[in-house]
Design a protein around this motif. Structure first.
Motif, PDB file in Angstrom:
ATOM      1  N   LYS A 110       0.862  -1.176   0.000  1.00  0.00           N
ATOM      2  CA  LYS A 110       0.000   0.000   0.000  1.00  0.00           C
ATOM      3  C   LYS A 110       0.901   1.230   0.000  1.00  0.00           C
ATOM      4  O   LYS A 110       1.556   1.530   1.006  1.00  0.00           O
ATOM      5  N   VAL A 111       0.964   1.909  -1.138  1.00  0.00           N
ATOM      6  CA  VAL A 111       1.858   3.067  -1.282  1.00  0.00           C
ATOM      7  C   VAL A 111       1.120   4.233  -1.930  1.00  0.00           C
ATOM      8  O   VAL A 111       0.166   4.044  -2.671  1.00  0.00           O
ATOM      9  N   GLU A 112       1.608   5.434  -1.626  1.00  0.00           N
ATOM     10  CA  GLU A 112       1.128   6.642  -2.287  1.00  0.00           C
ATOM     11  C   GLU A 112       2.121   6.982  -3.379  1.00  0.00           C
ATOM     12  O   GLU A 112       3.288   7.239  -3.096  1.00  0.00           O
ATOM     13  N   VAL A 113       1.655   6.979  -4.620  1.00  0.00           N
ATOM     14  CA  VAL A 113       2.550   7.225  -5.758  1.00  0.00           C
ATOM     15  C   VAL A 113       2.194   8.559  -6.394  1.00  0.00           C
ATOM     16  O   VAL A 113       1.031   8.835  -6.678  1.00  0.00           O
ATOM     17  N   GLU A 114       3.218   9.369  -6.634  1.00  0.00           N
ATOM     18  CA  GLU A 114       3.045  10.675  -7.272  1.00  0.00           C
ATOM     19  C   GLU A 114       3.890  10.678  -8.535  1.00  0.00           C
ATOM     20  O   GLU A 114       5.099  10.458  -8.478  1.00  0.00           O
ATOM     21  N   ALA A 115       3.248  10.874  -9.704  1.00  0.00           N
ATOM     22  CA  ALA A 115       3.967  10.880 -10.981  1.00  0.00           C
ATOM     23  C   ALA A 115       3.240  11.790 -11.962  1.00  0.00           C
ATOM     24  O   ALA A 115       2.149  12.282 -11.679  1.00  0.00           O
ATOM     25  N   ASN A 116       3.852  12.008 -13.131  1.00  0.00           N
ATOM     26  CA  ASN A 116       3.247  12.860 -14.143  1.00  0.00           C
ATOM     27  C   ASN A 116       2.138  12.153 -14.912  1.00  0.00           C
ATOM     28  O   ASN A 116       1.199  12.791 -15.383  1.00  0.00           O
ATOM     29  N   ALA A 117       2.257  10.827 -15.070  1.00  0.00           N
ATOM     30  CA  ALA A 117       1.247  10.069 -15.801  1.00  0.00           C
ATOM     31  C   ALA A 117       1.231   8.621 -15.337  1.00  0.00           C
ATOM     32  O   ALA A 117       2.222   8.122 -14.789  1.00  0.00           O
ATOM     33  N   PHE A 118       0.087   7.959 -15.529  1.00  0.00           N
ATOM     34  CA  PHE A 118      -0.085   6.555 -15.157  1.00  0.00           C
ATOM     35  C   PHE A 118      -0.756   5.828 -16.310  1.00  0.00           C
ATOM     36  O   PHE A 118      -1.663   6.374 -16.944  1.00  0.00           O
ATOM     37  N   SER A 119      -0.356   4.586 -16.556  1.00  0.00           N
ATOM     38  CA  SER A 119      -1.128   3.767 -17.483  1.00  0.00           C
ATOM     39  C   SER A 119      -2.361   3.278 -16.724  1.00  0.00           C
ATOM     40  O   SER A 119      -2.375   3.259 -15.490  1.00  0.00           O
ATOM     41  N   LYS A 120      -3.400   2.875 -17.455  1.00  0.00           N
ATOM     42  CA  LYS A 120      -4.645   2.439 -16.806  1.00  0.00           C
ATOM     43  C   LYS A 120      -4.394   1.228 -15.913  1.00  0.00           C
ATOM     44  O   LYS A 120      -4.908   1.147 -14.799  1.00  0.00           O
ATOM     45  N   SER A 121      -3.586   0.279 -16.407  1.00  0.00           N
ATOM     46  CA  SER A 121      -3.319  -0.935 -15.631  1.00  0.00           C
ATOM     47  C   SER A 121      -2.518  -0.621 -14.369  1.00  0.00           C
ATOM     48  O   SER A 121      -2.752  -1.198 -13.312  1.00  0.00           O
ATOM     49  N   ALA A 122      -1.592   0.337 -14.449  1.00  0.00           N
ATOM     50  CA  ALA A 122      -0.787   0.709 -13.276  1.00  0.00           C
ATOM     51  C   ALA A 122      -1.658   1.388 -12.227  1.00  0.00           C
ATOM     52  O   ALA A 122      -1.570   1.079 -11.033  1.00  0.00           O
ATOM     53  N   GLU A 123      -2.521   2.300 -12.685  1.00  0.00           N
ATOM     54  CA  GLU A 123      -3.407   3.010 -11.754  1.00  0.00           C
ATOM     55  C   GLU A 123      -4.355   2.030 -11.062  1.00  0.00           C
ATOM     56  O   GLU A 123      -4.580   2.109  -9.855  1.00  0.00           O
ATOM     57  N   ALA A 124      -4.868   1.063 -11.827  1.00  0.00           N
ATOM     58  CA  ALA A 124      -5.773   0.060 -11.266  1.00  0.00           C
ATOM     59  C   ALA A 124      -5.053  -0.817 -10.249  1.00  0.00           C
ATOM     60  O   ALA A 124      -5.604  -1.141  -9.186  1.00  0.00           O
ATOM     61  N   ALA A 125      -3.806  -1.189 -10.527  1.00  0.00           N
ATOM     62  CA  ALA A 125      -3.035  -2.053  -9.626  1.00  0.00           C
ATOM     63  C   ALA A 125      -2.711  -1.326  -8.319  1.00  0.00           C
ATOM     64  O   ALA A 125      -2.743  -1.915  -7.236  1.00  0.00           O
ATOM     65  N   ILE A 126      -2.390  -0.031  -8.411  1.00  0.00           N
ATOM     66  CA  ILE A 126      -2.056   0.748  -7.212  1.00  0.00           C
ATOM     67  C   ILE A 126      -3.282   0.885  -6.314  1.00  0.00           C
ATOM     68  O   ILE A 126      -3.203   0.693  -5.094  1.00  0.00           O
ATOM     69  N   THR A 127      -4.421   1.222  -6.906  1.00  0.00           N
ATOM     70  CA  THR A 127      -5.651   1.374  -6.102  1.00  0.00           C
ATOM     71  C   THR A 127      -6.130   0.025  -5.571  1.00  0.00           C
ATOM     72  O   THR A 127      -6.678  -0.048  -4.465  1.00  0.00           O
ATOM     73  N   ALA A 128      -5.925  -1.056  -6.321  1.00  0.00           N
ATOM     74  CA  ALA A 128      -6.322  -2.401  -5.864  1.00  0.00           C
ATOM     75  C   ALA A 128      -5.500  -2.834  -4.662  1.00  0.00           C
ATOM     76  O   ALA A 128      -5.997  -3.567  -3.784  1.00  0.00           O
ATOM     77  N   ALA A 129      -4.252  -2.357  -4.577  1.00  0.00           N
ATOM     78  CA  ALA A 129      -3.387  -2.693  -3.444  1.00  0.00           C
ATOM     79  C   ALA A 129      -3.690  -1.807  -2.237  1.00  0.00           C
ATOM     80  O   ALA A 129      -3.069  -1.960  -1.174  1.00  0.00           O
ATOM     81  N   GLY A 130      -4.604  -0.844  -2.387  1.00  0.00           N
ATOM     82  CA  GLY A 130      -4.976   0.049  -1.288  1.00  0.00           C
ATOM     83  C   GLY A 130      -4.226   1.365  -1.280  1.00  0.00           C
ATOM     84  O   GLY A 130      -4.349   2.150  -0.350  1.00  0.00           O
ATOM     85  N   GLY A 131      -3.445   1.630  -2.318  1.00  0.00           N
ATOM     86  CA  GLY A 131      -2.664   2.868  -2.387  1.00  0.00           C
ATOM     87  C   GLY A 131      -3.377   3.945  -3.173  1.00  0.00           C
ATOM     88  O   GLY A 131      -4.521   3.775  -3.595  1.00  0.00           O
ATOM     89  N   THR A 132      -2.679   5.074  -3.385  1.00  0.00           N
ATOM     90  CA  THR A 132      -3.242   6.173  -4.159  1.00  0.00           C
ATOM     91  C   THR A 132      -2.282   6.550  -5.280  1.00  0.00           C
ATOM     92  O   THR A 132      -1.058   6.526  -5.104  1.00  0.00           O
ATOM     93  N   ALA A 133      -2.845   6.920  -6.433  1.00  0.00           N
ATOM     94  CA  ALA A 133      -2.065   7.374  -7.583  1.00  0.00           C
ATOM     95  C   ALA A 133      -2.414   8.825  -7.846  1.00  0.00           C
ATOM     96  O   ALA A 133      -3.537   9.142  -8.214  1.00  0.00           O
ATOM     97  N   THR A 134      -1.438   9.716  -7.636  1.00  0.00           N
ATOM     98  CA  THR A 134      -1.669  11.160  -7.788  1.00  0.00           C
ATOM     99  C   THR A 134      -0.887  11.691  -8.972  1.00  0.00           C
ATOM    100  O   THR A 134       0.326  11.496  -9.038  1.00  0.00           O
ATOM    101  N   LYS A 135      -1.591  12.388  -9.881  1.00  0.00           N
ATOM    102  CA  LYS A 135      -0.916  13.037 -11.016  1.00  0.00           C
ATOM    103  C   LYS A 135      -0.517  14.439 -10.594  1.00  0.00           C
ATOM    104  O   LYS A 135      -1.294  15.152  -9.961  1.00  0.00           O
ATOM    105  N   LYS A 136       0.697  14.828 -10.933  1.00  0.00           N
ATOM    106  CA  LYS A 136       1.093  16.193 -10.599  1.00  0.00           C
ATOM    107  C   LYS A 136       1.361  17.000 -11.839  1.00  0.00           C
ATOM    108  O   LYS A 136       1.466  16.536 -12.911  1.00  0.00           O
TER     109      LYS A 136
END
Length: 147
Positions: free
Chosen positions: A121-147
């Motif tokens: 479970k991690v908070e990830v901050e990046a410029n862009a995410f692929s759909k599969s990466a964003e889904a995997a991060i949220t499925a693990a209980g983390g957050t994907a933030t675009k900056k």
């Protein structure tokens, strides 16, 4: 041995060829430039890519492609790399954490891709995410933030 005794090794030095000093020197007349033509003239400078009058390679080959001025180049970071960071005890993965780990360089734009598995479970901050990466991060209980 003293400094004033030093000499170059025998046969290692040669006197300079004095060109254009009359016929008695053996290097007069055309002064080693041959007869006529551009190379015999003063100020001659061969063009870059000149092939002796043959059509140069850069003119024989066709032009192709173009450079899109709106193209954005991202540095890819896979989920497996994020999992490795999480295994090292990092809970908030931002640009600084990725740079410290050697995944990205200063000035890079980061895109997280879905290659590999993420269980932490991690908070990830990046410029862009692929759909599969964003889904995997949220499925693990983390957050994907675009900056």
């Amino acid at each position: 041995m003293k400094l004033h005794n030093l000499q170059p090794a025998a046969g290692s030095t040669h006197s300079r060829r004095r060109i254009g000093r009359g016929p008695g020197s053996g290097l007069g007349g055309t002064s080693t430039r041959g007869h006529k033509g551009a190379k015999a003239r003063s100020g001659y400078k061969r063009k870059i890519g000149f092939e002796g009058g043959q059509m140069p390679l850069q003119r024989r080959l066709p032009k192709f492609g173009f450079k899109n001025i709106n193209h954005v180049e991202y540095r890819p970071v896979n989920l497996s790399a994020l999992q490795a960071l999480a295994d090292g005890g990092v809970t908030t993965i931002n640009f600084e954490a990725m740079e410290k780990a050697g995944l990205v360089r200063k000035g890079d734009l980061v895109k997280v891709l879905g290659n590999g598995a993420l269980t932490a479970k991690v908070e990830v901050e990046a410029n862009a995410f692929s759909k599969s990466a964003e889904a995997a991060i949220t499925a693990a209980g983390g957050t994907a933030t675009k900056k």
